[in-house]
Structure formats: structure tokens, C-alpha cells
Design an enzyme around this catalytic site. Structure first.
Site, PDB file in Angstrom:
ATOM      1  N   ASP A 299       0.841  -1.201   0.000  1.00 53.36           N
ATOM      2  CA  ASP A 299       0.000   0.000   0.000  1.00 53.36           C
ATOM      3  C   ASP A 299       0.877   1.252   0.000  1.00 53.36           C
ATOM      4  O   ASP A 299       0.674   2.174   0.788  1.00 53.36           O
ATOM      5  CB  ASP A 299      -0.934   0.001   1.207  1.00 53.36           C
ATOM      6  CG  ASP A 299      -2.082   1.008   1.055  1.00 53.36           C
ATOM      7  OD1 ASP A 299      -2.338   1.435  -0.100  1.00 53.36           O
ATOM      8  OD2 ASP A 299      -2.715   1.352   2.064  1.00 53.36           O
TER       9      ASP A 299
ATOM     10  N   LYS B 193       1.723   4.605  -1.140  1.00 48.40           N
ATOM     11  CA  LYS B 193       0.990   5.723  -1.733  1.00 48.40           C
ATOM     12  C   LYS B 193       1.422   7.003  -1.042  1.00 48.40           C
ATOM     13  O   LYS B 193       2.054   6.952   0.032  1.00 48.40           O
ATOM     14  CB  LYS B 193      -0.522   5.514  -1.586  1.00 48.40           C
ATOM     15  CG  LYS B 193      -1.006   5.412  -0.146  1.00 48.40           C
ATOM     16  CD  LYS B 193      -2.505   5.128  -0.100  1.00 48.40           C
ATOM     17  CE  LYS B 193      -3.004   5.015   1.349  1.00 48.40           C
ATOM     18  NZ  LYS B 193      -4.460   4.713   1.406  1.00 48.40           N
ATOM     19  N   PRO B 194       1.121   8.165  -1.602  1.00 44.48           N
ATOM     20  CA  PRO B 194       1.592   9.418  -0.991  1.00 44.48           C
ATOM     21  C   PRO B 194       1.184   9.578   0.467  1.00 44.48           C
ATOM     22  O   PRO B 194       1.980  10.057   1.284  1.00 44.48           O
ATOM     23  CB  PRO B 194       0.951  10.492  -1.886  1.00 44.48           C
ATOM     24  CG  PRO B 194       0.822   9.821  -3.221  1.00 44.48           C
ATOM     25  CD  PRO B 194       0.480   8.398  -2.917  1.00 44.48           C
ATOM     26  N   ALA B 195      -0.034   9.180   0.811  1.00 43.07           N
ATOM     27  CA  ALA B 195      -0.508   9.365   2.183  1.00 43.07           C
ATOM     28  C   ALA B 195       0.262   8.515   3.185  1.00 43.07           C
ATOM     29  O   ALA B 195       0.253   8.813   4.386  1.00 43.07           O
ATOM     30  CB  ALA B 195      -2.003   9.032   2.267  1.00 43.07           C
ATOM     31  N   ASN B 196       0.936   7.461   2.712  1.00 39.94           N
ATOM     32  CA  ASN B 196       1.691   6.592   3.611  1.00 39.94           C
ATOM     33  C   ASN B 196       3.187   6.911   3.632  1.00 39.94           C
ATOM     34  O   ASN B 196       3.976   6.143   4.169  1.00 39.94           O
ATOM     35  CB  ASN B 196       1.482   5.127   3.225  1.00 39.94           C
ATOM     36  CG  ASN B 196       0.105   4.627   3.616  1.00 39.94           C
ATOM     37  OD1 ASN B 196      -0.545   5.217   4.476  1.00 39.94           O
ATOM     38  ND2 ASN B 196      -0.350   3.555   2.989  1.00 39.94           N
TER      39      ASN B 196
ATOM     40  N   ASP C  12       2.023   2.888   7.850  1.00 38.58           N
ATOM     41  CA  ASP C  12       0.867   2.029   7.596  1.00 38.58           C
ATOM     42  C   ASP C  12       1.263   0.688   6.970  1.00 38.58           C
ATOM     43  O   ASP C  12       1.152   0.487   5.754  1.00 38.58           O
ATOM     44  CB  ASP C  12      -0.156   2.739   6.714  1.00 38.58           C
ATOM     45  CG  ASP C  12      -1.488   1.988   6.666  1.00 38.58           C
ATOM     46  OD1 ASP C  12      -1.574   0.882   7.259  1.00 38.58           O
ATOM     47  OD2 ASP C  12      -2.428   2.488   6.024  1.00 38.58           O
TER      48      ASP C  12
END
Length: 341
Positions: A39, A41-44, A62
Site C-alpha cells: 500500500d 501511496k503518498p498518504a503513507n 501504515d
């Protein structure tokens, strides 16, 4: 990193590549532990920001979707964030590190141009694009993107994982090479980047036995210095309070005005500041002068004391190698003075 995906807040290209390098190194460590993040992704990707608003470091977060090859427990497949998932992840196929390489490639694509590789109004349409369409060239989406940068990012997004970088070390080295070979424009970040420092240290024999984790600690803890030709690093009689590892350049060692040694890339000087048991033994018995412009990393005993135990152990092992070689050289000089001189 999500806020830096907005077209109005895009980071300089060299900083995007630097972030990609650090993430690749971190994910390489994760892979060596038998894990796939699944997973990315930018948010992680979390950022550490200084008082001037500059990004100083990044951290992966995460791990709730991680695939653990060492676990006997049942693990759910087809997890992740759709816009950054690889085709094989969507198909439920057997995964390896190249699934995360695809995801990091998708993140870099988004950070470079302000949009993900594929966009669609429905989930089904997005699935179709990920599995069958080719992403647009980044060269047409942002000024300053070179062909080398475009090709590397899009190779990470290849449908066939066999056409992606073969592993994390290969991908990390390719990202670092973009900076080393001036394949990305240098904007406001004119200083030496961490990726350059890491690869410079990795090339030195002194750090042969350091793992990536320990070497990153050295990159962040060490004091980096440049000395011009003729600079006197040590004077005879001066009490030593730091030692240097020569990353580039050369120094000459003089005893009572007579040259007794020349030390080059990968060697250390002044290590008695760390090893000597008493102040008297920390006093330099020679003069050390730069004979070829030098880049060095400097440590004080206090700085070394702040390192993790494993990193200090690696330093001690490296110092023992240095001292054994110097004792051998001294023995040869006494046994065969004409041959040495």
C-alpha cells in the site's frame, strides 16, 4: 506526501528523486525482511519538515496491508489503494518486490506532474487503464523532466514486471544515478544530497561491513567537510578531539618535517581521538596536510557515543582493520627499510 501531489505545490524534481531513493532504500530493507508493503501511496509517506518548511526526511507508514512471507496465517490478497496498485496485485497473482516498485513508480509519477499515472471516473474504467493503457510521457506534463527520468519512472510502471527494475537496489541506484549524472535539474537544493553521501560512503572500503541501516545513521550523524589543498588538518602536539574518514582526495603525513605517509580515499586519520585511553595519547605526533582537495566525514567521541550499539561495533571493527594494516606497514618498514623508502 499527499499535499505535495497538488499541481500548485509540486516539489523540485531533484527532491522528488531524492525522496524516491530514500523510499526505495527503506522498501528494500522491508523486502529483505520477507515483507511486501502493498500500500505504497503518498498518504503513507510521512515527511519531517524543518523551521524553513523544507523536507528533511521521509518515513514509510501504515504496514497494515503488508504481505509477510514468514507468516503461516491466512493473508488477504488484493489489498492496497487502486490508483497505485500494480496489475498483478489487481489480478491476485503471486507478488514479489516489483509490486511495490510499481507503486513507488506511481507515487513518483504523481509527485512529478501532479496527477497519478491513470485517472478515470469509475473503478472499472480505472482497472482497465491500469491493466492495459500506457501512462503519458512525463516530458509533456512538466518542464524540466529529462528523458532519463521519464524512462526510469515509466519502466517502474511497466505492465510486465519483468520489464521493471529487477530489485530495490537496482531501482535505488538508478534513481541516485539521475542526480549524479545531472539528469535532473538542480534547483534550490544545491547542497550534497543524502543519496550522494550514502553512495559515496558505500564505495569506501572502511564501510564495507556496514549495513544500509548503519550507513544511513552515519550519513545523518557525521559532519561533512571540504578542505582545500594545503589545509593543515592536524598539527604536531595538538590534542585530538575528532577523527576523519577521507571520502575524496589525499593527505600527507609529516613527522618532524619529513613526509612519512600519504593517505587517500577510504582511509582514516586521527582515530586515536576515539581509541586512546588517556589525553596524553590523544596528542598528535605528526602534521597532517591536505595534498589533494579533500572531502571528509568527521566524528567526535561524543558523536560516536550517540550512535546505536550495532553501528559503534561496526566502527570498532573497521578501526581494528585500519590499525592492523598500519602495524603491518610499520613492521615492514623496520624489517625492510630500503624497500619501504
Amino acid at each position: 506526501m499527499r499535499s505535495f501531489c497538488q499541481p500548485s505545490r509540486l516539489l523540485p524534481l531533484e527532491q522528488v528523486v531524492e525522496i524516491g531513493f530514500k523510499c526505495a532504500m527503506a522498501l528494500g530493507y522491508v523486502w529483505r525482511q520477507g515483507l511486501i508493503h502493498r500500500d505504497v501511496k503518498p498518504a503513507n509517506i510521512l515527511t519531517a519538515i524543518d523551521d524553513q518548511g523544507e523536507i528533511t526526511d521521509v518515513k514509510l507508514s501504515d504496514f497494515g496491508s503488508v504481505l509477510n512471507f514468514h507468516s503461516d496465517a491466512t493473508q488477504v490478497h488484493r489489498v492496497g489503494s487502486l490508483a497505485y496498485m500494480s496489475p498483478e496485485q489487481l489480478d491476485g497473482a503471486t507478488l514479489d518486490c516489483r509490486a511495490d516498485i510499481y507503486s513507488l513508480g506511481a507515487v513518483l509519477y504523481h509527485l512529478i506532474c501532479g496527477r497519478p499515472p491513470f485517472e478515470a471516473e469509475t473503478q472499472g474504467a480505472l482497472l482497465n487503464l491500469i491493466c492495459h493503457a500506457q501512462p503519458l510521457s512525463l516530458m509533456g506534463l512538466r518542464e524540466g523532466v529529462t528523458e532519463a527520468l521519464d524512462q526510469l519512472v515509466r519502466s517502474a510502471l511497466a505492465k510486465d514486471r519483468g520489464q521493471r527494475p529487477g530489485g530495490w537496489e537496482e531501482f535505488a541506484q538508478a534513481l541516485s544515478a539521475l542526480i549524479t549524472n545531472h539528469e535532473v535539474p538542480r534547483g534550490r537544493l544545491q547542497q550534497v544530497l543524502d543519496s550522494e553521501r550514502f553512495n559515496l560512503l558505500r564505495s569506501l572500503e572502511f564501510f564495507d561491513n556496514f549495513g544500509d541501516v548503519e550507513l544511513w545513521e552515519v550519513v545523518h550523524r557525521a559532519r561533512w567537510m571540504r578542505f582545500p589543498y594545503g589545509h593543515r588538518i592536524y598539527r604536531r602536539g595538538q590534542e585530538g578531539n575528532q577523527f576523519y574518514i577521507i571520502c575524496q582526495g589525499e593527505v600527507e603525513v609529516f613527522r618532524e618535517g619529513e613526509k612519512v605517509a600519504m593517505l587517500g580515499t577510504g582511509t582514516s586519520v586521527g582515530e586515536m581521538a576515539y581509541l586512546a585511553p588517556s589525553p596524553d595519547l590523544k596528542r598528535h605526533s605528526t602534521d597532517v596536510v591536505v595534498s589533494k582537495a579533500a572531502t571528509v566525514v568527521s566524528f567526535t567521541p561524543d558523536m560516536l557515543a550517540q550512535l546505536k550499539t550495532e553501528t559503534r561495533h561496526r566502527f570498532d571493527t573497521a578501526f581494528i582493520r585500519v590499525l592492523v594494516r598500519r602495524l603491518h606497514a610499520a613492521h615492514e618498514a623496520l624489517a625492510h627499510p630500503r624497500r619501504i623508502l
